[in-house]
Design a protein around this motif. Structure first.
Motif, PDB file in Angstrom:
ATOM      1  N   PRO A 143       1.278  -0.899  -0.057  1.00  0.00           N
ATOM      2  CA  PRO A 143       0.014   0.249  -0.003  1.00  0.00           C
ATOM      3  C   PRO A 143       0.813   0.788  -0.416  1.00  0.00           C
ATOM      4  N   PRO A 144       0.678   2.331  -0.889  1.00  0.00           N
ATOM      5  CA  PRO A 144       1.210   2.913  -0.884  1.00  0.00           C
ATOM      6  C   PRO A 144       1.116   4.469  -0.078  1.00  0.00           C
ATOM      7  N   SER A 145       0.936   4.222   1.709  1.00  0.00           N
ATOM      8  CA  SER A 145       1.327   4.347   3.034  1.00  0.00           C
ATOM      9  C   SER A 145       2.398   5.111   3.529  1.00  0.00           C
ATOM     10  N   GLY A 146       2.724   5.552   4.404  1.00  0.00           N
ATOM     11  CA  GLY A 146       4.091   5.401   5.010  1.00  0.00           C
ATOM     12  C   GLY A 146       3.024   5.075   6.679  1.00  0.00           C
ATOM     13  N   ARG A 147       1.912   5.112   6.525  1.00  0.00           N
ATOM     14  CA  ARG A 147       2.168   4.654   8.049  1.00  0.00           C
ATOM     15  C   ARG A 147       1.549   3.180   8.361  1.00  0.00           C
ATOM     16  N   ASP A 148       1.866   2.432   7.255  1.00  0.00           N
ATOM     17  CA  ASP A 148       0.905   0.957   6.630  1.00  0.00           C
ATOM     18  C   ASP A 148       3.173   0.716   6.837  1.00  0.00           C
ATOM     19  N   LEU A 149       4.075   1.570   6.167  1.00  0.00           N
ATOM     20  CA  LEU A 149       5.155   0.611   6.517  1.00  0.00           C
ATOM     21  C   LEU A 149       5.796   0.966   7.984  1.00  0.00           C
ATOM     22  N   LEU A 150       5.102   2.330   8.496  1.00  0.00           N
ATOM     23  CA  LEU A 150       5.492   2.687  10.247  1.00  0.00           C
ATOM     24  C   LEU A 150       5.239   0.979  11.065  1.00  0.00           C
ATOM     25  N   LEU A 151       3.997   0.810  10.793  1.00  0.00           N
ATOM     26  CA  LEU A 151       4.125  -1.130  11.511  1.00  0.00           C
ATOM     27  C   LEU A 151       3.536  -2.011  10.524  1.00  0.00           C
ATOM     28  N   GLY A 152       4.876  -2.468  10.079  1.00  0.00           N
ATOM     29  CA  GLY A 152       4.738  -2.839   9.069  1.00  0.00           C
ATOM     30  C   GLY A 152       4.700  -4.865  10.293  1.00  0.00           C
ATOM     31  N   ASP A 153       5.712  -5.846   9.643  1.00  0.00           N
ATOM     32  CA  ASP A 153       5.811  -6.855  10.732  1.00  0.00           C
ATOM     33  C   ASP A 153       7.026  -6.577  11.280  1.00  0.00           C
ATOM     34  N   ALA A 154       7.938  -5.692  10.541  1.00  0.00           N
ATOM     35  CA  ALA A 154       9.529  -5.628  11.425  1.00  0.00           C
ATOM     36  C   ALA A 154       9.093  -4.391  12.689  1.00  0.00           C
ATOM     37  N   ALA A 155       7.548  -4.083  13.223  1.00  0.00           N
ATOM     38  CA  ALA A 155       7.287  -4.005  13.937  1.00  0.00           C
ATOM     39  C   ALA A 155       6.380  -4.446  15.406  1.00  0.00           C
ATOM     40  N   ARG A 156       7.196  -6.047  14.747  1.00  0.00           N
ATOM     41  CA  ARG A 156       6.440  -6.903  15.501  1.00  0.00           C
ATOM     42  C   ARG A 156       7.043  -7.803  16.593  1.00  0.00           C
ATOM     43  N   ALA A 157       8.601  -7.322  16.170  1.00  0.00           N
ATOM     44  CA  ALA A 157      10.302  -7.534  15.917  1.00  0.00           C
ATOM     45  C   ALA A 157      10.468  -6.868  17.511  1.00  0.00           C
TER      46      ALA A 157
END
Length: 136
Positions: free
Chosen positions: A75-89
């Motif tokens: 998705p073309p959203s910075g917000r979605d990048l912010l909370l991607g899978d890496a945020a879970r780790a």
């Protein structure tokens, strides 16, 4: 002594305590901890609101670029990048120390459990906001 005169020192103390709490809540450390909590809770709106304007802009630009290379997948959203899978780790924050603070900038030293210390910059934009450096 009237009841009003006896209550005056108590009210003054309560006002001072409230002011100290308000100042503490408005600290760079409190803003960073709130950002980390929002990411951990996957609260995109709150985490996004705690980022500096320039950080939001480059996250949005990066997301649009990624979406152009993978239409319909990213998705073309910075917000979605912010909370991607890496945020879970992410690890729990063990320590946050304000190293330098001026009227409009603060530099924190942050150490996560099991990790080395790193620096995090915050800027004042209608409250303290986390500035994430763009990748090199």
């Amino acid at each position: 002594m009237t009841a009003r005169l006896r209550l005056a020192p108590l009210l003054a103390g309560a006002l001072l305590a409230a002011a100290a709490c308000a100042q503490r809540e408005g600290s760079p450390e409190a803003a960073y901890r709130a950002f980390v909590r929002a990411v951990a809770d996957r609260d995109g709106d709150r985490a996004w609101a705690l980022l500096s304007g320039d950080t939001q802009a480059w996250l949005d630009a990066r997301a649009r670029e990624a979406a152009a290379h993978a239409p319909g997948v990213v998705p073309p959203s910075g917000r979605d990048l912010l909370l991607g899978d890496a945020a879970r780790a992410s690890r729990r924050v063990a320590e946050v120390v304000v190293r330098r603070e001026s009227r409009d900038r603060a530099l924190l030293e942050v150490r996560e459990e099991g990790g080395p210390a790193r620096e995090v910059e915050l800027v004042r934009e209608r409250g303290w906001k986390v500035r994430l450096p763009p990748p090199s």
